[in-house]
Design a protein around this motif. Structure first.
Motif, mmCIF file in Angstrom:
data_model
loop_
_atom_site.group_PDB
_atom_site.id
_atom_site.type_symbol
_atom_site.label_atom_id
_atom_site.label_comp_id
_atom_site.label_asym_id
_atom_site.label_seq_id
_atom_site.Cartn_x
_atom_site.Cartn_y
_atom_site.Cartn_z
ATOM 1 N N SER A 67 86.367 41.353 41.745
ATOM 2 C CA SER A 67 86.883 40.140 42.369
ATOM 3 C C SER A 67 85.869 39.751 43.436
ATOM 4 O O SER A 67 84.946 40.507 43.727
ATOM 5 C CB SER A 67 88.260 40.399 42.997
ATOM 6 N N THR A 71 88.393 37.834 48.299
ATOM 7 C CA THR A 71 89.669 38.265 47.725
ATOM 8 C C THR A 71 89.925 39.735 48.038
ATOM 9 O O THR A 71 91.032 40.121 48.407
ATOM 10 C CB THR A 71 89.675 38.045 46.197
ATOM 11 N N ASP A 148 95.274 37.862 42.626
ATOM 12 C CA ASP A 148 94.231 38.881 42.773
ATOM 13 C C ASP A 148 94.439 39.703 44.037
ATOM 14 O O ASP A 148 94.290 40.921 44.030
ATOM 15 C CB ASP A 148 92.841 38.238 42.818
#
Length: 180
Positions: A67, A71, A148
């Motif tokens: 990611s 995030t 996420d």
């Protein structure tokens, strides 16, 4: 402000101190306010932020980039804050409400009565709903990124946000009715 790729490049090239300074400069204030909106109290936010940066620093070497760095940072901060809130909730169900009640006397808070009421209502939410609401409402984070951060499905996030929104709407109405 440094880019995520610049921070990671510096870290991977062995310039750890410079990478950490850039990481702090770029994200410290934003993460502080993300945490602060969830825990309300300045000292609690500082403690959570410190623990967050310790975990970030310890985990940065193993960051794979599945990611974005942004995030990943928000995931760590959110999980650290949820853990803090959960521990506090088990010690005292009134902890968040007491912090919300003290908000007007907090030198860092410059909101009006409506914002005070909003924070009191948010304080009543369970920790995960509080996280979803804050990420969506204050951070304006898309559901895909929240998914996420919280490692859950977009569908469950949308439902969680909707439930939080409806509770806050009801509680805000009660707050306003009491003021009249």
């Amino acid at each position: 402000m440094a880019s995520d790729s610049e921070i990671l490049r510096l870290y991977r090239d062995g310039s750890h101190e410079q990478a950490f300074r850039l990481l702090l400069k770029t994200y410290q204030e934003r993460l502080y306010w993300h945490i602060r909106r969830m825990v309300i109290d300045h000292d609690d936010a500082d403690d959570c932020l410190q623990n967050t940066f310790i975990k970030i620093w310890k985990g940065l070497e193993s960051f794979r980039g599945d990611s974005g760095l942004y995030t990943w940072l928000w995931r760590i901060a959110t999980n650290e804050t949820i853990s803090f809130l959960t521990k506090r909730q088990t010690r005292s169900d009134q902890g968040a409400m007491l912090a919300a009640e003290r908000l007007p006397s907090d030198p860092w808070f410059d909101g009006d009565r409506l914002q005070e009421a909003l924070h009191r209502c948010i304080a009543k939410l369970p920790p995960k709903q509080k996280a979803v609401f804050n990420l969506r409402y204050f951070e304006d984070m898309p559901y895909s990124e929240i998914a996420d951060v919280l490692e859950t499905s977009e569908g469950s996030l949308k439902a969680s946000y909707h439930h939080a929104y409806e509770k806050i709407k009801e509680w805000m109405q009660e707050e306003m009715d009491m003021k009249i």
